[in-house]
Scaffold this active site. Structure first.
Site, PDB file in Angstrom:
ATOM      1  N   ASP A  57       1.170   4.105   0.148  1.00  0.00           N
ATOM      2  CA  ASP A  57      -0.158   3.513   0.048  1.00  0.00           C
ATOM      3  C   ASP A  57      -1.209   4.535  -0.395  1.00  0.00           C
ATOM      4  O   ASP A  57      -1.162   5.701  -0.010  1.00  0.00           O
ATOM      5  CB  ASP A  57      -0.533   2.951   1.428  1.00  0.00           C
ATOM      6  N   GLU A  81       1.336   3.330  -4.902  1.00  0.00           N
ATOM      7  CA  GLU A  81       0.151   2.524  -5.168  1.00  0.00           C
ATOM      8  C   GLU A  81      -0.984   3.446  -5.603  1.00  0.00           C
ATOM      9  O   GLU A  81      -1.437   4.288  -4.825  1.00  0.00           O
ATOM     10  CB  GLU A  81      -0.276   1.754  -3.922  1.00  0.00           C
TER      11      GLU A  81
END
Length: 576
Positions: free
Chosen positions: A224, A293
């Protein structure tokens, strides 16, 4: 002589086993990754929240679809200020979702079904409830420097931060803590203090967390918020930008040259690649995948290929296109990513996720078109739960916390029973979309032209040699139709998307597909086109707002081609 040869082979194999070797290399290269939002997928105990046992009970759904791997959004212990992305214990399961044993049961069944399981890793920050942060407040040994602390001026209720850095969620990125008499830095909510990756101890901590989950049986990580991992140590002010409609301390009002995309970020990702490769080698396990990401520029995102990311998420169909985009816009997005993918790596295509409006809402009546596009293009496809049945946002949601993302996070619509079959409880954590009585998996399974059956057919087609290894050509016809053509020595396939919302368009494909005729493999929902219809390539009419996939082959029909794919899948399952 035969016995000597057998001994030599045995010795060589034993030596390899002892030395360690990564298994199943490249299993992810043509994969379909399916993002499961655990709270919204399936509720097993009737409390209105999805859970791990609910996911386990529905694993056959992924087999039915042909999905390669599922990616679980955060399931760690968390106060849930940011829906689980504020983790208070990286090595435990949020009781909302179940227990560690529940996860082990899920992994055991997934392995039996041949489904890989990817875990969300949130390395940029922790919850302010995390033990590390509490120890950092106390200046406790090595933990004193686990986060980014700086002196700031506190005068009554007014805090003057050390610089002008702002949070992704707007406003100053610094929060005063009375106990330590300093400010700490947070790229996101104040309850999510950033870890200090300039500290080698922090880097080692995250590797040990990865080791923990790999030992549990996880097949890799979706990492993330990667661009935010490092900040410049000088704490210099960032350049201010004037953006129409933005406040002076909004995230878009800064040029983030010190708090985003720092060079050390790539080195850190590479260290994680080296770590998981070494783990897989030492443990003789399958290759562990890293998906990253990064909402950043095209070049910055592509750069992650060179530093260990198997799948640096390509968000350009999310942030680089909209319902007003035309065929040329889409061709440019495809061509730029293909051109930037390094030799030996594979492209990837992401249409939606838990932070963005669903594709059926962003592209009204074009959800099949977008799925067709990501599936026919080479490389990796990423599905957000519900896309396979054409789910759209619940736009009526207006929660007290004001989270604009809730509309795309509503419960999966399994059938037309209470709470769409998601839960036995009529009250669910988010309201089920009102369209569930007609838009649901059970209903769509009976309709050969439904979103669901289109999706299944696309994955079968993806497993053909044509789409795995065939060449790619993109072109725009009559300024209105995007043609994506895949070819090998025996077959060719063409996806045609009509970007005209009001009128049909007739095109000539004879220069793109080396055959006189082609058969319709599939078309978008409610297009009115008949599957297996034969088309003369010089005269193909695409209805307004519709998309279609045609396949032409030498001496074989599309029906034969698709049966061959199905048989190959059956043989593969039988061998497993």
């Amino acid at each position: 002589m035969k016995s000597i040869g057998l001994v030599v082979i045995t010795v060589v194999l034993a030596a390899r086993l002892a030395a360690g070797e990564i298994q199943e290399k490249g299993w992810w290269r043509n994969a379909v990754f399916y993002q499961v939002y655990p709270r919204s997928f399936m509720d097993s105990d009737g409390d209105g929240d999805g859970d791990l046992n609910g996911i386990t009970s529905k694993l056959e759904h992924f087999n039915d679809l042909g999905v390669t791997a599922i990616w679980l959004s955060p399931i760690n212990t968390s106060p849930e200020v940011d829906m689980g992305y504020d983790i208070s214990d990286f090595r435990d399961i949020n009781p909302r979702f179940g227990t560690m044993q529940d996860l082990r049961n899920l992994l055991k069944k997934a392995k039996k079904l041949g489904i890989k399981v990817i875990l969300d890793l949130v390395p940029n920050h922790t919850s302010d409830k995390h033990e590390w942060f509490q120890k950092s407040l106390d200046m406790n040994g090595k933990y004193a420097d686990y986060y980014i602390w700086a002196n700031c001026v506190k005068n009554g209720n007014v805090t003057t931060p050390p610089n002008n850095w702002v949070s992704v969620f707007n406003g100053t990125a610094w929060t005063w803590h009375e106990k330590r008499k300093q400010c700490y830095f947070h790229q996101f909510y104040p309850q999510q203090p950033d870890l200090n990756y300039n500290n080698p101890d922090v880097q080692e901590e995250m590797k040990e967390i990865m080791r923990f989950w790999l030992n549990v049986g996880i097949d890799g990580f979706r990492i993330d918020a990667v661009p935010h991992l490092f900040e410049n140590k000088t704490l210099a002010n960032e350049p201010v930008k004037s953006v129409t409609g933005a406040g002076k301390d909004d995230f878009v009002s800064r040029d983030h040259i010190y708090t985003k995309d720092q060079p050390d970020t790539y080195k850190l990702v590479q260290s994680w690649r080296d770590f998981v490769d070494e783990y897989a080698k030492n443990e003789n396990t399958s290759e562990k995948v890293l998906l990253t990401e990064a909402y950043t520029t095209l070049n910055n995102t592509l750069h992650y290929y060179k530093y260990g990311s198997n799948v640096p998420f390509n968000f350009n169909f999310i942030v680089g296109a909209s319902a007003t985009s035309n065929a040329t816009d889409f061709k440019t997005i495809i061509d730029n990513w293909i051109a930037g993918t390094p030799s030996g790596d594979v492209p990837n295509w992401v249409m939606g996720n838990h932070d963005r409006t669903r594709i059926g809402t962003r592209y009204p009546d074009r959800e099949d078109q977008m799925v067709m596009l990501e599936m026919i293009l080479p490389g990796v496809a990423v599905t957000y739960y519900g896309e396979e049945i054409g789910m759209v946002d619940n736009t009526k949601i207006n929660r007290t916390n004001g989270d604009f993302r809730d509309g795309c996070r509503t419960p999966f619509q399994w059938n037309n029973s209470i709470s769409a079959g998601f839960s036995s409880n009529p009250i669910t954590w988010l309201p089920v979309n009102e369209n569930y009585e007609t838009l649901n998996l059970e209903t769509e399974k009976t309709d050969p032209d439904s979103h669901y059956n289109i999706y299944k057919s696309l994955i079968k087609l993806r497993n053909s040699t044509l789409l795995k290894d065939g060449s790619l050509q993109t072109t725009v016809l009559k300024d209105l139709v995007l043609a994506v053509v895949r070819k090998d020595s025996k077959e060719s396939a063409a996806l045609l998307i009509n970007f005209n919302n009001n009128s049909s368009v007739t095109v000539d494909l004879s220069g793109l597909m080396e055959h006189a005729k082609a058969e319709l493999a599939m078309s978008s929902f409610k297009s009115g086109l008949k599957r297996n219809a034969t088309y003369v390539l010089t005269n193909i009419t695409i209805p307004a707002k519709a998309s279609m996939i045609l396949i032409a082959s030498s001496g074989s029909s599309i029906a034969y081609s698709m049966v061959t794919v199905s048989l190959a899948l059956c043989v593969l399952i039988f061998r497993m």
